[in-house]
Design a protein around this motif. Sequence first.
Motif, PDB file in Angstrom:
ATOM      1  N   VAL A  35     -30.555  36.062  75.930  1.00  0.00           N
ATOM      2  CA  VAL A  35     -31.540  35.592  74.964  1.00  0.00           C
ATOM      3  C   VAL A  35     -30.841  34.581  74.053  1.00  0.00           C
ATOM      4  CG1 VAL A  35     -33.121  37.548  74.974  1.00  0.00           C
ATOM      5  CG2 VAL A  35     -31.071  37.660  73.586  1.00  0.00           C
ATOM      6  N   GLU A  37     -31.235  33.965  70.857  1.00  0.00           N
ATOM      7  CA  GLU A  37     -31.318  34.245  69.425  1.00  0.00           C
ATOM      8  C   GLU A  37     -29.988  33.994  68.693  1.00  0.00           C
ATOM      9  OE1 GLU A  37     -32.309  38.328  68.659  1.00  0.00           O
ATOM     10  OE2 GLU A  37     -33.276  37.847  66.745  1.00  0.00           O
ATOM     11  N   ARG A  38     -28.915  34.525  69.264  1.00  0.00           N
ATOM     12  CA  ARG A  38     -27.623  34.416  68.599  1.00  0.00           C
ATOM     13  C   ARG A  38     -27.169  32.959  68.521  1.00  0.00           C
ATOM     14  NH1 ARG A  38     -22.162  35.024  70.226  1.00  0.00           N
ATOM     15  NH2 ARG A  38     -22.799  35.114  72.394  1.00  0.00           N
ATOM     16  N   HIS A  41     -28.871  31.305  65.614  1.00  0.00           N
ATOM     17  CA  HIS A  41     -28.322  31.672  64.306  1.00  0.00           C
ATOM     18  C   HIS A  41     -26.931  31.069  64.100  1.00  0.00           C
ATOM     19  CE1 HIS A  41     -31.506  34.221  62.760  1.00  0.00           C
ATOM     20  NE2 HIS A  41     -31.662  34.676  63.978  1.00  0.00           N
ATOM     21  N   ARG A  44     -27.139  27.858  62.248  1.00  0.00           N
ATOM     22  CA  ARG A  44     -27.436  27.952  60.814  1.00  0.00           C
ATOM     23  C   ARG A  44     -26.442  28.790  60.037  1.00  0.00           C
ATOM     24  NH1 ARG A  44     -30.027  23.636  61.089  1.00  0.00           N
ATOM     25  NH2 ARG A  44     -32.186  23.648  61.775  1.00  0.00           N
ATOM     26  N   TRP A 299     -49.874  32.124  57.495  1.00  0.00           N
ATOM     27  CA  TRP A 299     -49.612  33.370  58.207  1.00  0.00           C
ATOM     28  C   TRP A 299     -50.772  34.353  58.169  1.00  0.00           C
ATOM     29  CZ3 TRP A 299     -46.622  34.647  61.959  1.00  0.00           C
ATOM     30  CH2 TRP A 299     -46.550  35.985  62.327  1.00  0.00           C
ATOM     31  N   GLU A 300     -51.301  34.613  56.967  1.00  0.00           N
ATOM     32  CA  GLU A 300     -52.298  35.691  56.866  1.00  0.00           C
ATOM     33  C   GLU A 300     -53.523  35.435  57.751  1.00  0.00           C
ATOM     34  OE1 GLU A 300     -50.518  34.804  54.297  1.00  0.00           O
ATOM     35  OE2 GLU A 300     -49.752  36.626  53.350  1.00  0.00           O
ATOM     36  N   GLU A 303     -52.557  36.216  61.250  1.00  0.00           N
ATOM     37  CA  GLU A 303     -52.444  37.651  61.436  1.00  0.00           C
ATOM     38  C   GLU A 303     -53.840  38.271  61.636  1.00  0.00           C
ATOM     39  OE1 GLU A 303     -50.528  39.693  58.115  1.00  0.00           O
ATOM     40  OE2 GLU A 303     -49.232  40.723  59.553  1.00  0.00           O
ATOM     41  N   PRO A 312     -50.562  42.993  66.828  1.00  0.00           N
ATOM     42  CA  PRO A 312     -49.748  42.249  65.869  1.00  0.00           C
ATOM     43  C   PRO A 312     -49.612  40.809  66.356  1.00  0.00           C
ATOM     44  CG  PRO A 312     -48.374  43.748  67.163  1.00  0.00           C
ATOM     45  CD  PRO A 312     -49.789  43.942  67.623  1.00  0.00           C
ATOM     46  N   PRO A 313     -49.399  39.862  65.458  1.00  0.00           N
ATOM     47  CA  PRO A 313     -49.279  38.465  65.897  1.00  0.00           C
ATOM     48  C   PRO A 313     -48.170  38.312  66.935  1.00  0.00           C
ATOM     49  CG  PRO A 313     -49.404  38.595  63.526  1.00  0.00           C
ATOM     50  CD  PRO A 313     -49.256  40.003  64.019  1.00  0.00           C
ATOM     51  N   LEU A 315     -45.995  35.459  68.750  1.00  0.00           N
ATOM     52  CA  LEU A 315     -45.642  34.051  68.837  1.00  0.00           C
ATOM     53  C   LEU A 315     -44.495  33.911  69.822  1.00  0.00           C
ATOM     54  CD1 LEU A 315     -45.727  33.038  65.077  1.00  0.00           C
ATOM     55  CD2 LEU A 315     -47.505  32.826  66.791  1.00  0.00           C
ATOM     56  N   TRP A 341     -41.827  29.127  65.969  1.00  0.00           N
ATOM     57  CA  TRP A 341     -41.619  30.030  64.851  1.00  0.00           C
ATOM     58  C   TRP A 341     -40.192  29.794  64.365  1.00  0.00           C
ATOM     59  CZ3 TRP A 341     -43.655  32.879  61.255  1.00  0.00           C
ATOM     60  CH2 TRP A 341     -42.850  33.792  60.583  1.00  0.00           C
ATOM     61  N   LEU A 344     -35.410  31.290  60.728  1.00  0.00           N
ATOM     62  CA  LEU A 344     -34.760  31.213  59.426  1.00  0.00           C
ATOM     63  C   LEU A 344     -35.784  31.112  58.298  1.00  0.00           C
ATOM     64  CD1 LEU A 344     -32.117  30.844  57.763  1.00  0.00           C
ATOM     65  CD2 LEU A 344     -32.484  28.400  57.981  1.00  0.00           C
ATOM     66  N   LEU A 345     -36.714  30.181  58.439  1.00  0.00           N
ATOM     67  CA  LEU A 345     -37.672  29.945  57.364  1.00  0.00           C
ATOM     68  C   LEU A 345     -38.791  30.975  57.355  1.00  0.00           C
ATOM     69  CD1 LEU A 345     -37.990  26.082  57.807  1.00  0.00           C
ATOM     70  CD2 LEU A 345     -36.561  27.310  56.170  1.00  0.00           C
ATOM     71  N   LYS A 346     -38.939  31.693  58.476  1.00  0.00           N
ATOM     72  CA  LYS A 346     -40.048  32.631  58.646  1.00  0.00           C
ATOM     73  C   LYS A 346     -41.376  31.898  58.462  1.00  0.00           C
ATOM     74  CE  LYS A 346     -37.351  36.377  58.874  1.00  0.00           C
ATOM     75  NZ  LYS A 346     -37.149  37.004  60.179  1.00  0.00           N
TER      76      LYS A 346
END
Lengths: 395, 534
Positions: A35, A37-38, A41, A44, A299-300, A303, A312-313, A315, A341, A344-346
């Motif tokens: 994956v 993901e690492r 990150h 950043r 977001w809301e 959702e 749940p959403p 993405l 998505w 970091l910034l969510k």
Amino acid sequence: MLKQTPFHARTAPLCLGQNWRRWAGHFAASSYDLVHEREYHAIRNSAALLDVSPLYKYIVSGPDAARLLDRVVTRDVMAMAPGRVAYTTWCDSAGKVIDDGTVARLDDERFRLTSADPSFRWLHENAHSLRVAIEDVSDSTAALALQGPLARTILEHLIERPLADLGYFRLTTATARGVPVTISRTGFTGDLGYEIFVDAAHALPVWDALIDAGTPYRITPTGMLALDLARIEAGLMLADVDYVSAHKALIPAQTSSPYELNLGWTVKLNKDFFVGRDALAAENESGTAWRFVGINVEWEPLERLYAAVNLPPRLPTVAWRTSVPLYRGADQVGYATSGCWSPLLKQYIALAHLPADHASVGTPVEMEVTVEHHRKRAPARVTSTPFFNPARKRT
Amino acid sequence: MTRAHYDAIIVGGGHNGLVAAAYLARAGRKVLVLERRELVGGAAVSEQIFPGFTFSVYSYVVSLLRPEIIRDLDLPGHGLHILPLESTVTPMFNGDYLAGWSDHDLSRGELYRHSPRDADAYEEYGRLMHHMAQAVRPILAMLPPDPTSLSPRDLMGMLKFGKHMRGLGAEHFHALHKLMTMSAADFLDEWFETDVLKATKSASGVIGTFLGPRSPGTAYVLLHHYMGEIDGVFRAWGFAKGGTGGVSEAIAGAARGFGAEIRLNAPVAQVIVKNGRATGVALENGDEFEAPVVVSGLDPARSFLQLVEPKELPGEFTAAIRRYKFRGSSGKVNLALSELPNFTCLAGDDSRRTVLREAAWRGAFSISPSLDYVERAYDDAKYGEFSREPYMDIIIPSMIDPGMAPPGQHVMSIFVQYAPYNLTGGWTDARREAFGDAVINAIARFAPNIKSSILHRQVITPADIERVTGLTEGNIFQGELALHQLFFFRPAPAWARYATPLDGYWQCGSGTHPGGGIMGASGRLAALEILRRT
């Protein structure tokens, strides 16, 4: 057989999932881990090491080298001192973008141009009567990008001298374990970062030296999936993804001017002549029809679209690169070309083309989303880019 | 003597106090936060205990920081960066290990190695837990209704709660009932046969409680992992850049950004009460601050038995608070290491082992080799001793965030259970070091090089947690997260909605619903209730 980059002997064993994609006819790792993901990150949080050798690279040299590039690109190359690097676009005579890349002035009569697409012929066509030599060094020059907050620290260990004085979009030469390299303070992540150019014959020792120097700082070989997230956060566009090269467009509507790509700042109309100048001057005068902007999906409401079907959403964890409609009221007004998505910034962000009258920051739009097979519209707002712009990028 | 005036004063700059401050300031209130120590965060602090080595001294991971807080306060904009914790590896006594990885296929393959049946069951179990978590999650953001009250608001609240439960359907309702009443071990027995899997899963369920994996009521904590997954892309399960203090600093930054004032080195001596209502606070140095709203982020014992004179509160309320269970059961050992621990279960020079080892160092190690091991660790604590062979949850933060230690060296965070607050004979320096030795010895069974690689060692007992952070009896959740102390019971019946029997005095710590972990939900719900009612 696809081409292997000069680093392939090192990158191939690291690519645990055999997760490769193509880049300019080469194998390029999508992610090394199973994956990505690492790796994201690392860009950043520590330092990511990316093999960017597939970039097209040209050395333009000779007494008229500066004049040739000044004639081709929109930035002012004549004003560039040696050791400077400029991000630029280049256009056809209609002022539509052919490609974007960097021009680096290696010394008075020597430049390196990087590009996403082959540019050899275009440079030649514009070199008529100029005293220049154009050399395609795409295969003979290897390139790495070291990107992230600890990139400088690692490079300083590698070349055994400080790099704090090397400003943003500047370059220097150095030796890494005896190998001559060019280091430029550039990258495609919007973070503190450098690109390292080295003769392909000496590529592997430089990779090894970087891994050695970087291991205590968690240097992380990183693939294209992570880069794609970072470049969207940085608001950086990709040819063939976010715009179509004027050399590839089949209909005029597919083309974009630098102004339409939010790259008006790269167009120096006060230069004498460059390809596309008249058309761009006219567009500058009359105004631009389209804009390239950031989109932030709220977001809301998103959702709630998912909650309506008891989910749940969901993405995608990787960036998407498809054309997604944007609406205002009943009408489709524009389209997003990449989005992701941001871990970091969510935030759910996208890069998009909108007509100028719908493109000011804060404008409410709706982006098409597919929720359980059904097309819905998610409220969003036009925002400025970059989405993420840390001070360390420039300081 | 100063006598500044505010709209609201928050006592205690822990993460919940900061969240409450940020929400109140965001709504335009003039807010003052008073923190006793020289840094904000409470039990979510990062400190350089040894030069060059930074530790999340008490807490160590972020689990369920609420997505709405991350959004409302723009915590990423204030520096919050949650880094992934990729795996959990449990070394076993037979030299093998059990690993859970972030990649689904890898995890399944690993479990299949131990039990093909369990590998299949795990998928079904995951689906059920997803539904359970979805059922429970709204409760985290719900103001607890009072089931004994006939006020329209409480009746509506109970109705909403009841409707929510009925909406689950019979199958899920039954599963939820089991989860809420069974022991983690019994619940897992219904699903799995691999002992080390059950040990590791149930161990994570007893964190912070004075219960063992075979104690009834421990099963529901199994949900926590899955609740994080329901948060989807907002999942904040991982390691905060800079340690858990990074979370507190981000929240404090947001609070300041909204205009809140945060004073450090400002210990509050008492809440000032005039004519039966709180009107401000007095510091230990005599300074006084006035506000019509005083909010305590401290635990219920500190809030009601220490800051307020007994005569200002009804006797039955203080009696309930006295009965509220703290019983700290965990300690922490923080190590500065010259090299990484070589777990023998991952030894080997081939490339597969090298990759595995590297990946494992970036995740957690759970010292829970069998269910009996964890239950025996609890047995010691039941009779007033620290576990001779404790359950441990270990991470190496420097492998995730290289800024935590000098290059090439490492920090190790060891959460240890059990270490009872009420140790027979009491905690002394000698007992603390003996406890530290037990921890190191227990790790050395699986990673023998640990002893020779220790540069510095910090051992924290529940007594130390209480002394430094103020958490009564060193309970990391401001009171046990046991069923009799949750939802409308937290911290006391009829006072679970952040108000207190003293007008103008409010509570916002983890000792209120939903409590526990670095969630911030208590602080947020308290602030919203205060904004609604004042």
